[in-house]
Design an enzyme around this catalytic site. Structure first.
Site, PDB file in Angstrom:
ATOM      1  N   SER A 247      -1.913   9.982  22.798  1.00  0.00           N
ATOM      2  CA  SER A 247      -2.377  10.645  24.195  1.00  0.00           C
ATOM      3  C   SER A 247      -3.329  11.153  24.890  1.00  0.00           C
ATOM      4  O   SER A 247      -3.364  12.248  24.317  1.00  0.00           O
ATOM      5  CB  SER A 247      -1.488   9.577  25.624  1.00  0.00           C
ATOM      6  N   LYS A 248      -4.241  11.987  25.293  1.00  0.00           N
ATOM      7  CA  LYS A 248      -5.230  12.101  25.807  1.00  0.00           C
ATOM      8  C   LYS A 248      -3.892  13.533  25.935  1.00  0.00           C
ATOM      9  O   LYS A 248      -4.467  14.937  25.699  1.00  0.00           O
ATOM     10  CB  LYS A 248      -6.111  12.653  26.687  1.00  0.00           C
ATOM     11  N   ARG A 249      -2.550  13.722  26.482  1.00  0.00           N
ATOM     12  CA  ARG A 249      -2.184  15.019  26.199  1.00  0.00           C
ATOM     13  C   ARG A 249      -1.908  15.866  24.706  1.00  0.00           C
ATOM     14  O   ARG A 249      -1.878  16.408  24.956  1.00  0.00           O
ATOM     15  CB  ARG A 249      -0.506  14.384  27.002  1.00  0.00           C
ATOM     16  N   GLY A 251      -4.187  15.961  23.004  1.00  0.00           N
ATOM     17  CA  GLY A 251      -5.126  16.545  22.215  1.00  0.00           C
ATOM     18  C   GLY A 251      -6.700  15.479  22.413  1.00  0.00           C
ATOM     19  O   GLY A 251      -6.552  15.099  22.467  1.00  0.00           O
TER      20      GLY A 251
END
Ligand code: GLU
Length: 478
Positions: A247-249, A251
């Site tokens: 996920s965006k967490r 990167g």
């Protein structure tokens, strides 16, 4: 019959790598078999879907070279291909199910259901709330907002055979009367998906295994509607380094992010295909090889962890190998990155020759553009540390002398330049080390570059000599 597959993203503003992997597998299968790939935009979540997010999605697919045979921009006989434009079809399926006693209107308000859920949890915090079927037998039609629920069976099992995960069997007692239509008439995912896959003639549904739990519900709908079920193939997940879904967490996870960083499209596809498919120990594939070698037998069930370094290695390998990225193609790919640096006068032949000098070292197209910069910028940008260290008064006369000597070299190519240069060093009892760095800084503005004679050959006589002379002036000034 040639397969009909589909890619059905919900636009979210960008194309997630995981979705791109799913698109790739469908595309490979369609191209390998001569089948058709349908692109369907699942935009029933009006808040997240916008024309811009659809554009971003379409642009990312186009950039990857994953084309579709039916869908937005190309049309086709089963349109519209946006779910938001197909509401009457979902409504019709829902009406049919209600008419046949297989679905019903439910008038329970959110508050009522929340209360029932809270009561259950008060007794047992771990208990899973299941809709108790309150409206199942209701015969009145109050003037209240309602959802439509499917009458799920509570006995027996729902089974299907998955091309990757094998036979999957789910006890029906785990199902509840799930919602198929919201009060505003918008469909829930499972209904819309079944209606569309049926109407679009999809024969194989290949998607992430995060949807495997939806499949029994979809099968129940197919059977209730008396429609032929497609085959299913669920694909393992791309996990983040921590082991959760990428996920965006973690990167950059959008295809567009890697495009901007200068990864070539085939580098992205080559890395993505590893998530679920392999062919012996082979690591690097051309597009055609992927199409030729792809098969469901080789798709495995193991989730894979996203590895930034491995991704970069794969992208680099694609760029490095002329058989995978021929010169003309490399030039096309790198041009936008050169333009972004403000370089505009880029003769194609020079570009081709310049690429040959940096291909072994440039890990991305962004990196390549940086390494190519001085070939197209006059004067070259000088790194101040390199200038201060090497363009010193003692270097001035050597640079001048060298420019005079090299002026007579014919033809102006790397071997002739090197031979003349070495003769000159010998005549003056100089060694390469003493002279090479000032010459390098003169030609490129940097202390690190491809071999000097290759650089000179690409720059051409006039520009190379001009740079040696200008650097001599700078060196004299100190
Ligand atoms: N819109 C769903 C998604 O993006 C599609 C799932 C499916 O392929 O059925 O996850």
């Amino acid at each position: 019959m040639a397969p009909r597959v589909r890619f059905a993203p919900s636009p979210s503003g960008y194309l997630h790598l995981g979705l791109a992997r799913t698109a790739l597998f469908n595309w490979l299968w369609a191209r390998k078999t001569g089948g058709k790939l349908v692109l369907r935009i699942e935009d029933t979540d009006q808040e997240r879907s916008s024309p811009e997010s659809v554009r971003a999605l379409v642009a990312a697919l186009r950039w990857l070279g994953l084309d579709w045979d039916e869908g937005p921009e190309v049309g086709g006989p089963h349109g519209p291909y946006f779910q938001s434009e197909r509401r009457s079809r979902y409504q019709a399926a829902s009406d049919r199910l209600i008419g046949e006693g297989k679905a019903y209107r439910c008038y329970c308000s959110k508050e009522q259901l929340d209360r029932a859920r809270a009561e259950l949890k008060a007794g047992d915090p771990k208990a899973q709330f299941v809709y108790p079927g309150t409206c199942r037998a209701r015969t009145d039609h109050p003037d209240l907002p309602s959802v439509v629920r499917f009458k799920a069976p509570s006995e027996g099992v729902t089974e299907f055979s998955d091309r990757v995960f094998g036979r999957i069997s789910t006890p029906n007692k785990e199902q509840q009367d799930f919602i198929i239509l919201r009060p505003d008439g918008f469909p829930l995912y499972n209904l819309a998906c079944v209606v569309d896959d049926h109407e679009m003639g999809v024969t194989l549904v290949a998607r992430g295994r995060d949807h495997i739990g939806n499949t029994p519900l979809q099968i129940l709908l197919y059977r209730a509607l008396d429609w032929q079920e497609p085959e299913f193939a669920h694909l393992p997940m791309i996990l983040g380094p921590g082991g959760d879904k990428l996920s965006k967490r973690d990167g950059a996870v959008g295809v567009g992010d890697y495009r901007e960083r200068g990864y070539p499209p085939m580098g992205v596809l080559n890395y993505l295909v590893r998530f679920g498919w392999s062919h012996g120990d082979q690591e690097i594939f051309s597009r055609q090889e992927l199409v030729d070698k792809f098969s469901w037998e080789r798709v495995n069930r193991s989730d894979g962890k996203f590895d930034q370094k491995k991704f970069l290695d794969v992208a680099f390998e694609q760029l490095k190998r002329p058989d995978l990225t021929p010169l003309e193609h490399y030039a096309e790919l790198v041009q936008p990155f050169l333009l972004a640096r403000g370089l505009s006068d880029i003769p194609l032949q020079t570009l081709h020759r310049a690429i040959e000098t940096i291909r072994e070292r440039a890990r991305t197209l962004e990196d390549a553009a940086n390494r190519l910069d001085y070939y197209f910028r006059d004067p070259p940008e000088m790194e101040s540390a390199a200038r201060a260290k090497f363009l010193v008064p003692a270097a001035a006369s050597r640079l001048e002398a060298l420019s005079k000597v090299l002026a007579h070299v014919r033809p102006w190519d790397s071997p002739q330049l090197e031979a003349r240069f070495r003769d000159w060093l010998a005549e003056h009892q100089l060694n390469m080390k003493e002279v090479a760095q000032p010459v390098r800084v003169a030609l490129t503005g940097r202390s690190d570059s491809p071999p000097l004679f290759d650089v000179m050959a690409v720059l051409g006589r006039e520009r190379a000599l001009e740079r040696l002379n200008s650097a001599a002036v700078l060196a004299r000034a100190g």
